[in-house]
Motif scaffolding. Structure first.
Motif, mmCIF file in Angstrom:
data_model
loop_
_atom_site.group_PDB
_atom_site.id
_atom_site.type_symbol
_atom_site.label_atom_id
_atom_site.label_comp_id
_atom_site.label_asym_id
_atom_site.label_seq_id
_atom_site.Cartn_x
_atom_site.Cartn_y
_atom_site.Cartn_z
ATOM 1 N N ARG A 30 0.846 -1.198 0.000
ATOM 2 C CA ARG A 30 0.000 0.000 0.000
ATOM 3 C C ARG A 30 0.878 1.244 0.000
ATOM 4 N N ALA A 31 0.338 2.322 -0.567
ATOM 5 C CA ALA A 31 0.991 3.629 -0.532
ATOM 6 C C ALA A 31 0.099 4.573 0.266
ATOM 7 N N LYS A 32 0.687 5.231 1.242
ATOM 8 C CA LYS A 32 -0.089 6.115 2.114
ATOM 9 C C LYS A 32 0.521 7.512 2.100
ATOM 10 N N ALA A 33 -0.307 8.508 1.813
ATOM 11 C CA ALA A 33 0.162 9.890 1.798
ATOM 12 C C ALA A 33 0.582 10.316 3.197
ATOM 13 N N LYS A 34 1.695 11.017 3.280
ATOM 14 C CA LYS A 34 2.157 11.516 4.575
ATOM 15 C C LYS A 34 1.116 12.458 5.170
ATOM 16 N N ALA A 36 -1.862 11.816 5.809
ATOM 17 C CA ALA A 36 -3.165 11.687 5.146
ATOM 18 C C ALA A 36 -3.500 10.210 4.969
ATOM 19 N N LYS A 37 -4.198 9.882 3.886
ATOM 20 C CA LYS A 37 -4.802 8.557 3.721
ATOM 21 C C LYS A 37 -4.119 7.766 2.596
ATOM 22 N N PHE A 38 -4.720 6.639 2.265
ATOM 23 C CA PHE A 38 -4.109 5.753 1.277
ATOM 24 C C PHE A 38 -4.350 6.265 -0.146
ATOM 25 N N ILE A 39 -3.411 5.961 -1.021
ATOM 26 C CA ILE A 39 -3.455 6.429 -2.412
ATOM 27 C C ILE A 39 -4.115 5.350 -3.258
ATOM 28 N N GLY A 40 -5.302 5.676 -3.788
ATOM 29 C CA GLY A 40 -6.080 4.663 -4.494
ATOM 30 C C GLY A 40 -6.670 5.138 -5.796
ATOM 31 N N SER A 41 -7.781 4.539 -6.145
ATOM 32 C CA SER A 41 -8.394 4.738 -7.464
ATOM 33 C C SER A 41 -8.810 6.173 -7.725
ATOM 34 N N SER A 42 -9.218 6.914 -6.685
ATOM 35 C CA SER A 42 -9.753 8.262 -6.886
ATOM 36 C C SER A 42 -8.727 9.233 -7.461
ATOM 37 N N ILE A 43 -7.433 8.952 -7.289
ATOM 38 C CA ILE A 43 -6.403 9.833 -7.866
ATOM 39 C C ILE A 43 -5.543 9.076 -8.877
ATOM 40 N N THR A 119 4.593 13.265 -8.889
ATOM 41 C CA THR A 119 4.950 11.879 -8.590
ATOM 42 C C THR A 119 6.306 11.777 -7.911
ATOM 43 N N VAL A 120 6.341 11.069 -6.786
ATOM 44 C CA VAL A 120 7.602 10.778 -6.114
ATOM 45 C C VAL A 120 7.718 9.265 -5.954
ATOM 46 N N VAL A 121 8.937 8.806 -5.666
ATOM 47 C CA VAL A 121 9.188 7.387 -5.471
ATOM 48 C C VAL A 121 9.516 7.146 -4.007
ATOM 49 N N SER A 122 8.759 6.250 -3.408
ATOM 50 C CA SER A 122 9.023 5.808 -2.045
ATOM 51 C C SER A 122 9.383 4.335 -2.110
ATOM 52 N N SER A 123 10.393 3.904 -1.359
ATOM 53 C CA SER A 123 10.814 2.511 -1.479
ATOM 54 C C SER A 123 11.323 1.957 -0.153
ATOM 55 N N THR A 124 11.372 0.646 -0.094
ATOM 56 C CA THR A 124 11.960 -0.056 1.035
ATOM 57 C C THR A 124 12.506 -1.376 0.525
ATOM 58 N N GLN A 125 13.228 -2.094 1.380
ATOM 59 C CA GLN A 125 13.770 -3.395 1.018
ATOM 60 C C GLN A 125 13.494 -4.399 2.123
ATOM 61 N N VAL A 140 3.589 -0.899 3.863
ATOM 62 C CA VAL A 140 3.026 0.440 3.666
ATOM 63 C C VAL A 140 4.166 1.416 3.395
ATOM 64 N N LEU A 141 4.140 2.026 2.216
ATOM 65 C CA LEU A 141 5.151 3.009 1.829
ATOM 66 C C LEU A 141 4.573 4.415 1.981
ATOM 67 N N GLU A 142 5.249 5.244 2.774
ATOM 68 C CA GLU A 142 4.779 6.614 2.984
ATOM 69 C C GLU A 142 5.215 7.501 1.823
ATOM 70 N N VAL A 143 4.276 8.299 1.333
ATOM 71 C CA VAL A 143 4.529 9.173 0.179
ATOM 72 C C VAL A 143 4.338 10.622 0.627
ATOM 73 N N PRO A 144 5.419 11.393 0.764
ATOM 74 C CA PRO A 144 5.288 12.774 1.217
ATOM 75 C C PRO A 144 4.891 13.716 0.087
ATOM 76 N N GLY A 145 4.319 14.864 0.458
ATOM 77 C CA GLY A 145 4.119 15.919 -0.525
ATOM 78 C C GLY A 145 2.689 16.368 -0.728
ATOM 79 N N PHE A 146 2.543 17.336 -1.649
ATOM 80 C CA PHE A 146 1.264 17.836 -2.126
ATOM 81 C C PHE A 146 1.212 17.685 -3.640
#
Length: 252
Positions: A30-34, A36-43, A119-125, A140-146
């Protein structure tokens, strides 16, 4: 090279044994906005890649789909250890992979994928183990920004010198969550400015104010004839979230 019948049988045995050892492994990402909420179909979702960290081979890829999640649960309720923030239908990407052995992977979220200027890239290993599923909230990958979109003036718009230049921008969190005066994502908390430049030099810095329409900020100004670049940025001093969009206009 001639293959003897004994060697053929041996190779066939090795192939069959390897195939039988591959185990399907499910991993939820999952990708979650910093803040805020999860990044899904609406955007438009986040593009997810799961790659072999050593070779770069893509083991799975896809878009997160679903809702942004339960606002009350995510933003207002106290969180307890081992408690999922997601619910059924919350945006995510479920990867199903056949793994023969433990593999060290890089997991990337490119988000929001449909807003290229944001668009930004969030990653982990981590290690994936054959047959050991990672479900629930999953990774869950946190995605910062506006996400900042300049609505006006339009790109390369020609505006008479006698007219006011109306600068309007739409600003949302990376999940598409709205920015409003006094709301959960409070517009008064954010610094939103328009920077106007000409010939590489900044000529004006203007504070933009939130309008009646959610997530919309604007300011008006006058400019002499010339070519101008407009940069609009949003900054949250509390979370460090930032976002930028740019355009160019002609004053004649």
């Amino acid at each position: 090279m001639k293959i003897t019948s004994a060697r053929f049988v041996f190779l066939l045995f090795i192939f069959a044994f390897t195939g039988l050892n591959a185990q399907q492994t499910s991993v939820m990402v999952r990708a979650k906005a910093k803040d805020a909420k999860f990044i899904g179909s609406s955007i438009g979702g986040a593009k997810i890649y799961i790659k072999n960290a050593e070779t770069g081979e893509i083991l799975a890829e896809g878009l997160t789909t679903g809702s942004t999640g339960n606002t009350e649960k995510i933003m207002n309720n106290p969180w307890k250890r081992n408690e999922d923030l997601s619910e059924e239908g919350t945006a995510g990407f479920l990867a199903n992979m056949d793994l023969e052995e433990p593999v060290f992977v890089t997991v990337e979220a490119h988000a929001p994928i449909n807003k290229k200027q944001a668009t930004v890239v969030s990653s982990t290993q981590l290690w994936l183990i054959p047959g050991k599923d990672i479900t629930g909230d999953g990774i869950v990958l946190e995605v910062p920004g506006f996400v900042v979109d300049i609505l006006s003036p339009q790109t390369h718009e020609r505006i008479p010198e006698t007219n006011e230049v109306q600068i309007t921008a739409n600003i949302v969190l990376m999940c598409g969550c709205p920015v409003t005066e006094g709301g959960i994502w409070d517009a008064s908390q954010y610094e939103v400015k328009a920077l106007i430049s000409s010939d590489g030099e900044q000529v004006k810095e203007l504070n933009m104010k939130v309008g009646e329409k959610p997530s919309t900020f604007s300011v008006s100004t006058n400019l002499e004839a010339g070519l101008y670049g407009i940069t609009v940025y949003a900054f949250d001093p509390v979370t460090g979230n930032t976002g930028v969009d740019k355009t160019n206009i002609i004053i004649n």
